[in-house]
Design a protein around this motif. Structure first.
Motif, PDB file in Angstrom:
ATOM      1  N   ARG A 107       1.742  -6.675  42.690  1.00 15.31           N
ATOM      2  CA  ARG A 107       1.730  -7.249  41.350  1.00 15.31           C
ATOM      3  C   ARG A 107       0.850  -8.606  41.288  1.00 15.31           C
ATOM      4  O   ARG A 107       0.167  -8.755  40.285  1.00 15.31           O
ATOM      5  CB  ARG A 107       3.180  -7.593  41.154  1.00 15.31           C
ATOM      6  N   GLU A 108       1.018  -9.330  42.304  1.00  9.45           N
ATOM      7  CA  GLU A 108       0.377 -10.937  42.379  1.00  9.45           C
ATOM      8  C   GLU A 108      -1.391 -10.488  42.376  1.00  9.45           C
ATOM      9  O   GLU A 108      -2.148 -11.581  42.171  1.00  9.45           O
ATOM     10  CB  GLU A 108       0.751 -11.758  43.391  1.00  9.45           C
ATOM     11  N   ARG A 109      -1.806  -9.276  42.589  1.00  6.31           N
ATOM     12  CA  ARG A 109      -3.316  -9.277  42.596  1.00  6.31           C
ATOM     13  C   ARG A 109      -3.806  -8.528  41.223  1.00  6.31           C
ATOM     14  O   ARG A 109      -4.870  -8.404  40.962  1.00  6.31           O
ATOM     15  CB  ARG A 109      -3.631  -7.950  43.556  1.00  6.31           C
ATOM     16  N   LEU A 110      -2.773  -8.557  40.249  1.00  5.75           N
ATOM     17  CA  LEU A 110      -3.170  -7.911  38.754  1.00  5.75           C
ATOM     18  C   LEU A 110      -2.883  -8.987  37.936  1.00  5.75           C
ATOM     19  O   LEU A 110      -1.769  -9.567  37.995  1.00  5.75           O
ATOM     20  CB  LEU A 110      -2.260  -6.727  38.442  1.00  5.75           C
ATOM     21  N   THR A 111      -3.779  -9.045  36.759  1.00  3.50           N
ATOM     22  CA  THR A 111      -3.367  -9.700  35.464  1.00  3.50           C
ATOM     23  C   THR A 111      -3.930  -8.663  34.463  1.00  3.50           C
ATOM     24  O   THR A 111      -4.509  -7.443  34.683  1.00  3.50           O
ATOM     25  CB  THR A 111      -4.092 -11.131  35.377  1.00  3.50           C
ATOM     26  N   TRP A 112      -3.406  -8.723  33.230  1.00  4.38           N
ATOM     27  CA  TRP A 112      -3.747  -7.711  32.237  1.00  4.38           C
ATOM     28  C   TRP A 112      -3.953  -8.672  30.751  1.00  4.38           C
ATOM     29  O   TRP A 112      -3.243  -9.642  30.903  1.00  4.38           O
ATOM     30  CB  TRP A 112      -2.962  -6.544  31.991  1.00  4.38           C
ATOM     31  N   ALA A 113      -4.805  -8.203  30.043  1.00  7.44           N
ATOM     32  CA  ALA A 113      -5.117  -8.977  28.639  1.00  7.44           C
ATOM     33  C   ALA A 113      -5.229  -7.786  27.824  1.00  7.44           C
ATOM     34  O   ALA A 113      -6.092  -6.768  28.222  1.00  7.44           O
ATOM     35  CB  ALA A 113      -6.352  -9.842  28.930  1.00  7.44           C
ATOM     36  N   GLY A 114      -5.012  -8.007  26.571  1.00  4.56           N
ATOM     37  CA  GLY A 114      -5.569  -7.154  25.612  1.00  4.56           C
ATOM     38  C   GLY A 114      -6.952  -8.064  24.851  1.00  4.56           C
ATOM     39  O   GLY A 114      -6.539  -8.969  24.624  1.00  4.56           O
TER      40      GLY A 114
END
Length: 142
Positions: A107-114
């Motif tokens: 999880r700490e390797r991912l971010t997400w954005a719209g």
């Protein structure tokens, strides 16, 4: 026949054997570029994934570069409801991010954005254009 590129991880160590696609994606992300996840598809204008082809390629690529972080960005075809577009694009990015976690990405390797209807790749006035603009991309993360 040209030799397959051998990407290196952050320490400069040659990567394990990757497919040409995985190696290309890794090289682009390591250089701060972007990758279109063209095998990811949604059920119309929803965040329900119909296709997730390519997500296993993302997992394999990230295994080779354990320090690489990525941002999953969702885009939609623009409508008159900019807030709704932004919300939907975020839900799409979150759905892909959660699926990557299920497939083994930390999880700490991912971010997400719209990103809503920003950055269309084709005009929205055709069906083809609207479908092309509903997409998910990976970008090098912070």
């Amino acid at each position: 026949m040209a030799a397959r590129p051998r990407p290196v991880d952050e320490a400069g160590t040659p990567g394990k054997s990757l497919t040409v696609r995985q190696a290309d994606w890794l090289t682009r992300l390591q250089k701060g570029g972007r990758v279109l996840l063209d095998g990811v598809g949604f059920d119309g204008r929803t965040s329900t994934m119909q296709r997730e082809l390519g997500l296993r390629d993302v997992v394999a690529m990230l295994k080779v570069a354990p320090n690489l972080k990525v941002r999953v960005e969702g885009f939609v075809d623009a409508t008159a409801d900019a807030d709704g577009d932004l919300r939907l694009s975020m839900e799409m990015a979150r759905a892909v991010g959660r699926r990557l976690i299920e497939l083994g990405v930390e999880r700490e390797r991912l971010t997400w954005a719209g990103r809503g209807g920003d950055s269309p790749v084709l005009p929205n006035f055709t069906i083809r254009g609207r479908m092309a603009n509903r997409r998910v991309e990976l970008a090098a993360g912070e």
